[in-house]
Design a protein around this motif. Structure first.
Motif, PDB file in Angstrom:
ATOM      1  N   SER A 286       0.631  -1.380   0.149  1.00 11.85           N
ATOM      2  CA  SER A 286      -0.051   0.100   0.123  1.00 11.85           C
ATOM      3  C   SER A 286       0.749   1.353  -0.169  1.00 11.85           C
ATOM      4  CB  SER A 286      -0.797   0.059   1.193  1.00 11.85           C
ATOM      5  OG  SER A 286      -1.696  -1.110   1.445  1.00 11.85           O
TER       6      SER A 286
ATOM      7  N   VAL B 145       0.479   4.929   1.920  1.00 14.86           N
ATOM      8  CA  VAL B 145      -0.243   5.904   2.636  1.00 14.86           C
ATOM      9  C   VAL B 145       0.436   6.997   2.686  1.00 14.86           C
ATOM     10  CG1 VAL B 145      -0.795   3.787   4.160  1.00 14.86           C
ATOM     11  CG2 VAL B 145       1.106   5.131   4.605  1.00 14.86           C
TER      12      VAL B 145
ATOM     13  N   TRP C 256      -4.761   6.174   4.503  1.00 10.39           N
ATOM     14  CA  TRP C 256      -4.417   5.234   3.398  1.00 10.39           C
ATOM     15  C   TRP C 256      -4.853   5.712   2.013  1.00 10.39           C
ATOM     16  CZ3 TRP C 256      -8.672   3.072   0.665  1.00 10.39           C
ATOM     17  CH2 TRP C 256      -8.276   2.153  -0.332  1.00 10.39           C
TER      18      TRP C 256
ATOM     19  N   SER D  56      -3.975   0.291  -2.416  1.00 10.45           N
ATOM     20  CA  SER D  56      -3.525  -0.969  -2.162  1.00 10.45           C
ATOM     21  C   SER D  56      -3.445  -1.604  -3.607  1.00 10.45           C
ATOM     22  CB  SER D  56      -4.114  -1.632  -1.043  1.00 10.45           C
ATOM     23  OG  SER D  56      -4.065  -0.885   0.308  1.00 10.45           O
TER      24      SER D  56
ATOM     25  N   TRP E 183      -8.556   5.086  -2.174  1.00  9.94           N
ATOM     26  CA  TRP E 183      -9.358   6.107  -1.669  1.00  9.94           C
ATOM     27  C   TRP E 183     -10.114   6.878  -2.490  1.00  9.94           C
ATOM     28  CZ3 TRP E 183      -7.994  11.396   0.168  1.00  9.94           C
ATOM     29  CH2 TRP E 183      -8.802  11.857   1.202  1.00  9.94           C
TER      30      TRP E 183
ATOM     31  N   GLY F 287      -4.985  -1.713   2.663  1.00 14.72           N
ATOM     32  CA  GLY F 287      -5.882  -1.022   3.253  1.00 14.72           C
ATOM     33  C   GLY F 287      -5.199  -0.487   4.687  1.00 14.72           C
ATOM     34  N   ILE F 288      -6.115  -0.136   5.350  1.00 15.98           N
ATOM     35  CA  ILE F 288      -5.939   0.675   6.463  1.00 15.98           C
ATOM     36  C   ILE F 288      -5.009  -0.091   7.563  1.00 15.98           C
ATOM     37  CG2 ILE F 288      -7.774   2.384   6.453  1.00 15.98           C
ATOM     38  CD1 ILE F 288      -9.066   0.566   8.742  1.00 15.98           C
TER      39      ILE F 288
ATOM     40  N   ALA G  41      -2.146  -1.633   6.741  1.00 10.70           N
ATOM     41  CA  ALA G  41      -1.014  -1.773   6.047  1.00 10.70           C
ATOM     42  C   ALA G  41      -0.231  -1.071   7.165  1.00 10.70           C
ATOM     43  CB  ALA G  41      -0.748  -0.973   4.767  1.00 10.70           C
TER      44      ALA G  41
END
Length: 121
Positions: free
Chosen positions: A35, A37, A49, A52, A63, A103-104, A106
């Motif tokens: 990913s 971020v 984030w 990914s 996102w 995703g979140i 990561a």
């Protein structure tokens, strides 16, 4: 030791483009979803984030605010992750990090430095 070294950040005007890269080492890169971020200056919520990609490169997720402008890709032969960023906006200004996982969830590498992207007119 897991290492993720980001590069490619720069200062650009709104509407410009940048291509970020991340060189991975110390773990089996092709076995991990990856990913991108970002952390905006003054953020109180921590990493945000962005995108990914599945371990085989066949699935991606973005996102909503970057969907259609950013493209995440990977090269499992060379252990690299990329983020092509087009139509950059002021609000894209941030330090960008690559991270292991989806995703979140990561996870950043220890001691991650990131790469600064500044969008300004």
């Amino acid at each position: 030791q897991v290492q993720l070294v980001e590069s490619g950040g720069d200062s650009v005007q709104p509407g410009g483009s940048l291509r970020l890269s991340c060189q991975a080492s110390g773990f089996p890169f092709g076995a991990y979803d990856m990913s991108w971020v970002r952390v905006r200056q003054g953020s109180r919520t921590g990493p945000e984030w962005v995108a990914s990609i599945k371990r085989d490169g066949r699935g991606t997720q973005y996102w909503p605010a970057v969907q259609g402008r950013f493209t995440i890709t990977r090269d499992n032969l060379n252990n690299t992750l990329h983020l092509q960023m087009n139509s950059l906006k002021l609000e894209d200004t941030a330090v960008y990090y690559c991270a292991r996982g989806w995703g979140i969830g990561a996870i950043l590498a220890p001691g991650a430095q990131g790469t600064q992207v500044t969008v300004s007119s």
